[in-house]
Design a protein around this motif. Structure first.
Motif, PDB file in Angstrom:
ATOM      1  N   PHE A   1       3.084   1.715   6.809  1.00  9.02           N
ATOM      2  CA  PHE A   1       3.321   1.880   8.245  1.00  9.02           C
ATOM      3  C   PHE A   1       4.799   1.969   8.568  1.00  9.02           C
ATOM      4  O   PHE A   1       5.659   1.574   7.777  1.00  9.02           O
ATOM      5  CB  PHE A   1       2.687   0.727   9.037  1.00  9.02           C
ATOM      6  N   PHE A   2       5.069   2.513   9.752  1.00  9.89           N
ATOM      7  CA  PHE A   2       6.401   2.538  10.330  1.00  9.89           C
ATOM      8  C   PHE A   2       6.368   1.787  11.651  1.00  9.89           C
ATOM      9  O   PHE A   2       5.396   1.848  12.403  1.00  9.89           O
ATOM     10  CB  PHE A   2       6.856   3.975  10.630  1.00  9.89           C
TER      11      PHE A   2
ATOM     12  N   ALA B   1       2.507   1.863   1.493  1.00  8.89           N
ATOM     13  CA  ALA B   1       1.187   1.331   1.176  1.00  8.89           C
ATOM     14  C   ALA B   1       1.169   0.774  -0.249  1.00  8.89           C
ATOM     15  O   ALA B   1       1.910   1.228  -1.125  1.00  8.89           O
ATOM     16  CB  ALA B   1       0.138   2.425   1.323  1.00  8.89           C
ATOM     17  N   ILE B   2       0.313  -0.220  -0.467  1.00 12.41           N
ATOM     18  CA  ILE B   2       0.205  -0.879  -1.764  1.00 12.41           C
ATOM     19  C   ILE B   2      -1.237  -0.806  -2.257  1.00 12.41           C
ATOM     20  O   ILE B   2      -2.169  -0.639  -1.466  1.00 12.41           O
ATOM     21  CB  ILE B   2       0.652  -2.357  -1.679  1.00 12.41           C
TER      22      ILE B   2
ATOM     23  N   MET C   1      -1.328  -3.888  10.172  1.00  9.27           N
ATOM     24  CA  MET C   1      -2.199  -4.503   9.161  1.00  9.27           C
ATOM     25  C   MET C   1      -1.426  -5.102   7.992  1.00  9.27           C
ATOM     26  O   MET C   1      -1.871  -6.075   7.377  1.00  9.27           O
ATOM     27  CB  MET C   1      -3.226  -3.489   8.650  1.00  9.27           C
ATOM     28  N   MET C   2      -0.270  -4.536   7.654  1.00 11.42           N
ATOM     29  CA  MET C   2       0.489  -5.074   6.520  1.00 11.42           C
ATOM     30  C   MET C   2       0.907  -6.520   6.754  1.00 11.42           C
ATOM     31  O   MET C   2       1.012  -7.306   5.804  1.00 11.42           O
ATOM     32  CB  MET C   2       1.719  -4.203   6.239  1.00 11.42           C
TER      33      MET C   2
ATOM     34  N   GLU D   1       0.135 -12.181   5.031  1.00 14.47           N
ATOM     35  CA  GLU D   1      -0.290 -13.552   5.303  1.00 14.47           C
ATOM     36  C   GLU D   1      -1.402 -14.006   4.362  1.00 14.47           C
ATOM     37  O   GLU D   1      -1.372 -15.126   3.827  1.00 14.47           O
ATOM     38  CB  GLU D   1      -0.772 -13.682   6.754  1.00 14.47           C
ATOM     39  N   LEU D   2      -2.385 -13.137   4.133  1.00 11.14           N
ATOM     40  CA  LEU D   2      -3.539 -13.510   3.301  1.00 11.14           C
ATOM     41  C   LEU D   2      -3.279 -13.277   1.814  1.00 11.14           C
ATOM     42  O   LEU D   2      -3.984 -13.853   0.972  1.00 11.14           O
ATOM     43  CB  LEU D   2      -4.773 -12.709   3.723  1.00 11.14           C
ATOM     44  N   GLY D   3      -2.294 -12.457   1.488  1.00  8.23           N
ATOM     45  CA  GLY D   3      -2.128 -12.003   0.114  1.00  8.23           C
ATOM     46  C   GLY D   3      -3.087 -10.858  -0.150  1.00  8.23           C
ATOM     47  O   GLY D   3      -4.141 -10.736   0.497  1.00  8.23           O
TER      48      GLY D   3
END
Length: 587
Positions: free
Chosen positions: A289-290, A298-299, A335-336, A341-343
């Motif tokens: 995202f920007f 993205a990962i 969303m990133m 936060e969650l991993g």
């Protein structure tokens, strides 16, 4: 909502002999898929309680999670935006004079915020009382009839009306006035278009390969997948409230080419074609995202889905984001931030529990995208996979067209092709399915002097956002300025390879300056006399394709009047440009 499971005919798998066994490929898999990464954050069980609930067919934020929410979330709570469409609230709203609308906070929020769920953006600052309308156009595929209809809409608005091709293979039309909206929505439906759920906290246009189905080198035809994603997202253009109250906007793409025309690294969800045990499907990238404060590539999610599960996994990811995403500071709602936060493993687990069978396979090492692949230029004439047919890529200067231009493009598609037109993320157009015998006549068409199949080399990669001509958030004018500066630079240097230059009017970076070879982000600065003037932060080094990465700031706050010599120096020192010898003339 019922779970989705769509059957696809598996595409023919690539012939292994086409690829060297030593070829390096772009991987959508983590370095090791055998074990979860260590050091994952610990997340309390109560943090995983969904923050939204369904009520009367719509999804709303629960009372206990409303502390510290941002103003946009409060607007959604005060009145459900989707009711403007699904319960025909737009009909009543359009009967109220805009001056009267402004006297009530509720109706003022309707036109400034909630109408974005219908794809309508009030241009309060620069075009008071007029709206930009953003369409949904999965894979960028449209027809001559649709194009003519959009032309008829903007034509009635005279100089206030025009259309732009966006960086998500989409149309935006300008000049719309509120009383016309019900009739426009009806007209869109009649030609098979919708603007629904194309703004604010919704899923944006699904991007795919602009050469889908016609490219001799394609991995998979992306059109069936992007169409199904769009149908799911919009409830077949009737509205889908299950995914219309996201914490923030969300961008998907389906990759079908080795060229990565789809820019997967900057999407919230990217489907990367891969086989697994002889089955065709997709590895998943997430979180690209920007934003004004943060940009991330993205990962890998370390997940593979068969082709049948393209929609179910999209639904599961959206539900995880909708249920758990942050709704406070808007700069931290993409969303990133939730993935952080969650991993990755924690986020993956939340997606998996929302899958129809609560199962999600690990990523496959059998990626089908070749890394050692030179990205092809789609502008100009090229043969299709269908024998005897070609497509032509036309350059649309900074994506801006008028009504007459749209009619001309529609005519070309009808006379020479099959009536189909395709939009690209670089703001250009492709006309497919042209009998090769007709190419010579097509190239003689006068309109191609404006929309050239062979534009000047620096124009090829020029992209510009709307700018402050229409957009209230833009700090500087972009479209006309980018053309003027590029023309002047071309007079001073010559190049043998295109250089992609992107202009964006503000830090929201709609024109994606971070992926450009050279990017310009609008700002205010001071000139040599201390006067406040329009300027730009200059970015350098962005890459697209399999070796993608984001560019970084090269120089901040350069006055726009000083950009030509700076760009000339960058092109000479970094891109192999050669200064032109300029003849000096005497008065």
């Amino acid at each position: 909502m019922a779970s989705f499971s769509i059957k696809f005919l598996a595409p023919s798998l690539p012939n292994p002999a086409r690829f060297s066994k030593n070829a390096v490929k772009l991987h959508a898999t983590p370095p090791s898929v055998a074990a979860p990464p260590t050091g994952a954050p610990e997340v309390a069980a109560e943090r995983l309680e969904p923050r939204v609930e369904e009520k009367d067919g719509y999804w709303i934020l629960k009372e206990q999670f409303r502390k510290g929410i941002n103003p946009q979330e409060k607007v959604k709570i005060e009145k459900e935006p989707m009711k403007l469409f699904m319960e025909n609230g737009i009909e009543e709203l359009t009967k109220i004079p805009i001056e009267e609308i402004d006297q009530s906070k509720l109706t003022k929020d309707d036109i400034d915020v909630r109408l974005k769920w219908l794809g309508l953006f009030h241009r309060r600052k620069n075009q008071y009382g007029r709206f930009m309308m953003r369409l949904k156009l999965p894979n960028g595929v449209t027809t001559s009839a649709q194009t003519r209809y959009l032309a008829s809409v903007i034509r009635k608005y005279g100089k206030e009306g025009c259309a732009d091709i966006t960086t998500r293979q989409n149309w935006q039309i300008r000049g719309v006035v509120l009383p016309d909206v019900p009739e426009i929505l009806k007209g869109l439906a009649e030609v098979g278009l919708t603007s629904l759920q194309s703004g604010m906290d919704n899923v944006r246009n699904p991007v795919g390969n602009p050469l889908a189905g016609i490219d001799p080198e394609e991995i998979v035809d992306t059109r069936p997948y992007t169409n199904l994603l769009s149908q799911f997202i919009t409830g077949n253009s009737r509205g889908n409230p299950a995914v219309s109250n996201l914490p923030r906007k969300w961008n998907p793409c389906v990759v079908g080419s080795h060229d990565l025309y789809e820019h997967p690294h900057i999407n919230d969800l990217a489907y990367m074609p891969a086989t697994k045990d002889g089955r065709f499907g997709f590895n998943l990238l997430v979180g690209g995202f920007f934003s004004a404060k943060r940009c991330d590539e993205a990962i890998p999610l370390d997940a593979w889905v068969p082709a049948d599960d393209v929609v179910p996994v999209c639904k599961a990811i959206l539900e995880a984001f909708r249920d758990l995403g942050f709704r406070g500071n808007r700069q931290k709602c993409r969303m990133m931030w939730l993935i952080d936060e969650l991993g990755v493993e924690g986020f993956r687990a939340e997606v998996e529990k929302r899958m129809p069978q609560q199962q999600l396979e690990r990523a496959s090492p059998e990626d089908l995208v070749q890394k050692q692949w030179e990205r092809r230029d789609y502008l100009g004439v090229h043969p299709q996979k269908q024998e005897g047919y070609s497509f032509i890529g036309l350059h649309i200067p900074v994506g801006r067209v008028q009504a007459d231009d749209m009619d001309e493009l529609a005519r070309l598609a009808d006379e020479y092709g099959s009536g189909e037109i395709r939009l690209t993320v670089e703001q250009n157009i492709i006309i497919p399915n042209i009998e090769t015998s007709k190419i010579e006549a097509l190239l003689k068409e006068p309109v191609l002097s404006t929309f050239s199949p062979d534009p000047p080399i620096l124009m090829k990669g020029l992209v510009a956002c709307t700018g402050n001509q229409f957009c209230g958030q833009a700090i500087i004018e972009t479209k006309a300025r980018s053309l003027k500066i590029t023309e002047e630079v071309q007079r001073q240097v010559s190049l043998t390879k295109p250089v992609r230059m992107h202009w964006t009017g503000c830090p929201n970076t709609c024109a994606q300056v971070q992926v450009a070879d050279i990017g310009f982000m609008g700002c205010l600065t001071r000139d040599k006399n201390g006067k406040t003037v329009e300027g730009a932060d200059v970015f350098l080094g962005g890459r697209i394709g399999s070796d993608s990465h984001l560019g970084e700031v090269y120089k901040k706050a350069v006055p726009c009047d000083d950009l030509v010599p700076l760009v000339v120096d960058l092109l000479v020192n970094n891109f192999g440009a050669v200064p032109r010898e300029r003849e000096e003339t005497e008065d």
